[in-house]
Design a protein around this motif. Structure first.
Motif, PDB file in Angstrom:
ATOM      1  N   ALA A 231       0.814  -1.223   0.000  1.00 53.34           N
ATOM      2  CA  ALA A 231       0.000   0.000   0.000  1.00 53.34           C
ATOM      3  C   ALA A 231       0.845   1.269   0.000  1.00 53.34           C
ATOM      4  N   CYS A 232       2.134   1.145   0.297  1.00 50.94           N
ATOM      5  CA  CYS A 232       3.031   2.315   0.321  1.00 50.94           C
ATOM      6  C   CYS A 232       3.690   2.577  -1.034  1.00 50.94           C
ATOM      7  N   LEU A 233       3.538   1.656  -1.986  1.00 50.53           N
ATOM      8  CA  LEU A 233       4.246   1.761  -3.257  1.00 50.53           C
ATOM      9  C   LEU A 233       3.513   2.631  -4.265  1.00 50.53           C
ATOM     10  N   ARG A 234       4.292   3.312  -5.077  1.00 51.35           N
ATOM     11  CA  ARG A 234       3.735   4.043  -6.214  1.00 51.35           C
ATOM     12  C   ARG A 234       3.469   3.046  -7.354  1.00 51.35           C
ATOM     13  N   PRO A 235       2.736   3.446  -8.385  1.00 53.53           N
ATOM     14  CA  PRO A 235       2.553   2.546  -9.537  1.00 53.53           C
ATOM     15  C   PRO A 235       3.892   2.056 -10.089  1.00 53.53           C
ATOM     16  N   ARG A 236       3.954   0.761 -10.367  1.00 52.57           N
ATOM     17  CA  ARG A 236       5.140   0.054 -10.847  1.00 52.57           C
ATOM     18  C   ARG A 236       6.273   0.055  -9.811  1.00 52.57           C
ATOM     19  N   GLY A 237       5.919   0.248  -8.552  1.00 52.90           N
ATOM     20  CA  GLY A 237       6.911   0.194  -7.490  1.00 52.90           C
ATOM     21  C   GLY A 237       7.313  -1.232  -7.149  1.00 52.90           C
ATOM     22  N   LEU A 257      -1.482  -7.394  -7.606  1.00 57.01           N
ATOM     23  CA  LEU A 257      -0.384  -6.491  -7.958  1.00 57.01           C
ATOM     24  C   LEU A 257      -0.780  -5.609  -9.134  1.00 57.01           C
ATOM     25  N   ASN A 258      -1.588  -6.160 -10.035  1.00 63.87           N
ATOM     26  CA  ASN A 258      -2.094  -5.396 -11.176  1.00 63.87           C
ATOM     27  C   ASN A 258      -3.016  -4.287 -10.692  1.00 63.87           C
ATOM     28  N   SER A 259      -3.996  -4.654  -9.865  1.00 65.52           N
ATOM     29  CA  SER A 259      -5.001  -3.676  -9.439  1.00 65.52           C
ATOM     30  C   SER A 259      -4.420  -2.585  -8.554  1.00 65.52           C
ATOM     31  N   ARG A 260      -3.274  -2.848  -7.923  1.00 68.65           N
ATOM     32  CA  ARG A 260      -2.650  -1.851  -7.051  1.00 68.65           C
ATOM     33  C   ARG A 260      -1.646  -0.968  -7.799  1.00 68.65           C
ATOM     34  N   SER A 262       0.217  -2.292 -10.996  1.00 63.93           N
ATOM     35  CA  SER A 262       1.217  -3.093 -11.694  1.00 63.93           C
ATOM     36  C   SER A 262       2.521  -3.138 -10.899  1.00 63.93           C
ATOM     37  N   LEU A 263       2.393  -3.589  -9.645  1.00 61.45           N
ATOM     38  CA  LEU A 263       3.526  -3.605  -8.728  1.00 61.45           C
ATOM     39  C   LEU A 263       4.432  -4.805  -8.983  1.00 61.45           C
ATOM     40  N   PHE A 264       5.663  -4.691  -8.477  1.00 68.07           N
ATOM     41  CA  PHE A 264       6.641  -5.771  -8.553  1.00 68.07           C
ATOM     42  C   PHE A 264       6.978  -6.225  -7.130  1.00 68.07           C
ATOM     43  N   VAL A 265       7.213  -7.531  -6.980  1.00 66.70           N
ATOM     44  CA  VAL A 265       7.640  -8.098  -5.698  1.00 66.70           C
ATOM     45  C   VAL A 265       8.804  -9.047  -5.967  1.00 66.70           C
ATOM     46  N   THR A 266       9.847  -8.945  -5.144  1.00 65.22           N
ATOM     47  CA  THR A 266      10.953  -9.885  -5.260  1.00 65.22           C
ATOM     48  C   THR A 266      11.371 -10.346  -3.877  1.00 65.22           C
ATOM     49  N   SER A 267      11.899 -11.549  -3.795  1.00 65.15           N
ATOM     50  CA  SER A 267      12.478 -12.074  -2.565  1.00 65.15           C
ATOM     51  C   SER A 267      13.978 -12.186  -2.792  1.00 65.15           C
ATOM     52  N   ALA A 268      14.735 -11.365  -2.087  1.00 62.52           N
ATOM     53  CA  ALA A 268      16.161 -11.204  -2.376  1.00 62.52           C
ATOM     54  C   ALA A 268      17.002 -11.924  -1.325  1.00 62.52           C
ATOM     55  N   ALA A 269      17.510 -13.092  -1.669  1.00 62.78           N
ATOM     56  CA  ALA A 269      18.270 -13.909  -0.732  1.00 62.78           C
ATOM     57  C   ALA A 269      19.768 -13.690  -0.887  1.00 62.78           C
ATOM     58  N   PHE A 270      20.455 -13.615   0.237  1.00 60.53           N
ATOM     59  CA  PHE A 270      21.886 -13.334   0.315  1.00 60.53           C
ATOM     60  C   PHE A 270      22.701 -14.234  -0.621  1.00 60.53           C
ATOM     61  N   ALA A 271      22.414 -15.527  -0.596  1.00 61.94           N
ATOM     62  CA  ALA A 271      23.263 -16.490  -1.311  1.00 61.94           C
ATOM     63  C   ALA A 271      23.373 -16.199  -2.800  1.00 61.94           C
ATOM     64  N   TRP A 272      22.312 -15.658  -3.398  1.00 62.50           N
ATOM     65  CA  TRP A 272      22.321 -15.431  -4.846  1.00 62.50           C
ATOM     66  C   TRP A 272      23.123 -14.194  -5.249  1.00 62.50           C
ATOM     67  N   PHE A 273      23.585 -13.423  -4.269  1.00 62.33           N
ATOM     68  CA  PHE A 273      24.356 -12.216  -4.566  1.00 62.33           C
ATOM     69  C   PHE A 273      25.819 -12.344  -4.158  1.00 62.33           C
TER      70      PHE A 273
END
Length: 329
Positions: A231-237, A257-260, A262-273
Motif C-alpha cells: 500500500a506504500c508503493l507508487r505505480p510500478r513500485g 499487484l495489477n489492481s494496485r 502493476s507492482l513488482f515483488v521480489t524475494s532477495a536472498a543473500f546467497a544469490w548475490f
C-alpha cells in the motif's frame, strides 16, 4: 574439544545447548578459524526453529563471525595462518556453524579484515553490510533524490541501509517498533520515522510523497507488514522482501499487484548475490569502503557471552535489540 552452541531438536531458545564438541584438522581448501566475535542474525532464529532447516541434527548455529586463521589445509592460497578474517552467511553449500570457539570453513569464502576494523565490528559487519549493499545497489539501484522506505530501520541491517541510502543521496523513510528505536533511526540517517504498529502508515507515507507512494519498500518483517508495504508503493513500485521476522508471507492473489498499480515483488536472498569469490569480495570491499570513510557507522547494541546465546535469541525475537548483537566465545 571446544565449546559450541548446538540444537538437537527444532524449537524455541530453550533448545540451544552450550556443550563440548570435537573439531578436526582442515581438509583441502579449508581453514581453521579461531573465533573472537560472532554475529547474531535473524536467520539464526529461523535455523533454530526449523523454518530454515539445518543439514542434520544436532547442528551448530550461526552464519557470521570474525577471528584469526589458526591453520590451513592443503592447497589453500586465499589466506595464511595468522590472518584476521571474517565470513558471512550464504553462498554455495553454506552451512551454519559460527556459534563455536573454532570452526572449519572454506578458505575462498573468507574476507580479510583491515587493521582499522576491530573484531567486534567485524563480527557484526559482513552479513548485514553485504545485505545492505546488494539491496541498495543490485536489487534496486537507489538514486539521489529518490524516496525509499525501510522497515526495521533501527535493526542491524536497517541501520546499515538507512545510513548508506542517505549517503547515496536518497530521502529515507524508516519504520520502527518503538519510540526508542525511532531516535536511533533518526541518528542513522532517516529523514522521517514512522511506527510500524500504526495502521495509518500507508497514508502517512503517501502524505510524505505528495500522494504518489515510494518506488521501493525494503521489508525484512514479512507477514505482519506485507499488505502495508504494498500500500506504500507508487505505480510500478518494487517491494523487496528479504526477511520474515514476523513469519512467512501467506499466499496471495498475484493479480492484486495489477489492481494496485502493476507492482513488482521480489524475494532477495543473500546467497544469490555472493555466488563466487569475486562477487563476494567486490561487495565486501564496497562495505569496507563506506565504513572506513565514515559514511556508515556500525552500531553494536550489545555483546554477550556465547554461553548466553539463548537469551540473545529471546531479545532479538522480542525486538528488544538495538543495532547488532555480538556473541563473544
Amino acid at each position: 574439544m571446544m565449546k559450541a552452541v548446538r540444537v538437537h531438536a527444532y524449537g524455541g531458545p530453550e533448545q540451544l545447548r552450550y556443550e563440548d564438541i570435537a573439531i578436526g584438522a582442515p581438509a583441502p581448501g579449508e581453514a581453521l578459524i579461531r573465533h573472537s566475535a560472532i554475529g547474531l542474525n535473524f536467520a539464526d532464529l529461523h535455523n533454530r526453529a526449523g523454518r530454515y532447516p539445518l543439514p542434520h541434527l544436532p547442528h551448530v548455529l550461526g552464519g557470521e563471525a570474525a577471528g584469526v586463521v589458526a591453520a590451513i589445509g592443503p592447497g589453500v592460497t586465499a589466506v595464511s595462518v595468522g590472518d584476521r578474517v571474517a565470513y558471512a552467511a550464504g553462498g554455495p553449500d553454506f552451512a551454519p556453524g559460527a556459534y563455536a570457539e573454532e570452526r572449519l570453513f572454506p578458505a575462498d569464502r573468507l574476507i580479510r579484515i583491515p587493521d582499522e576494523i576491530d573484531d567486534i565490528v567485524a563480527g557484526a559487519l559482513f552479513t548485514k553490510g553485504i545485505t545492505a549493499q546488494y539491496l541498495l545497489k543490485a536489487v534496486h539501484a537507489v538514486r539521489p533524490g529518490e524516496t525509499i522506505l525501510v522497515h526495521a530501520a533501527a535493526g542491524g541491517v536497517g541501520s546499515f541501509m538507512t545510513q548508506w541510502a542517505r549517503h547515496l543521496g536518497a530521502r529515507v523513510i524508516g519504520i520502527v517498533s518503538s519510540a526508542e528505536k525511532a531516535a536511533l533511526a533518526r541518528e542513522n540517517g532517516c529523514h522521517h520515522v514512522l511506527l510500524g504498529s500504526d495502521p495509518e502508515t500507508p497514508r502517512q507515507v503517501r502524505a510524505l510523497t505528495a500522494g504518489e507512494g515510494v518506488p521501493v519498500v525494503y521489508d525484512s518483517v514479512g507477514k505482519d507488514t506485507f499488505d502495508a508495504s504494498l500500500a506504500c508503493l507508487r505505480p510500478r513500485g518494487l517491494l523487496v522482501s528479504f526477511g520474515s521476522a514476523s513469519g512467512n508471507i501467506p499466499p496471495f492473489d498475484l493479480f492484486t499487484l495489477n489492481s494496485r498499480g502493476s507492482l513488482f515483488v521480489t524475494s532477495a536472498a543473500f546467497a544469490w548475490f555472493v555466488r563466487d569469490r569475486n562477487e563476494l569480495l567486490m561487495r565486501a570491499a564496497d562495505v569496507l569502503d563506506v565504513v572506513l570513510r565514515g559514511a556508515v557507522k556500525v552500531h553494536v547494541g550489545a555483546t554477550m557471552p556465547l554461553s548466553e546465546a539463548a537469551e540473545a535469541h529471546r531479545a532479538l525475537e522480542a525486538r528488544r535489540t538495538l543495532g547488532a548483537t555480538v556473541l563473544i566465545p
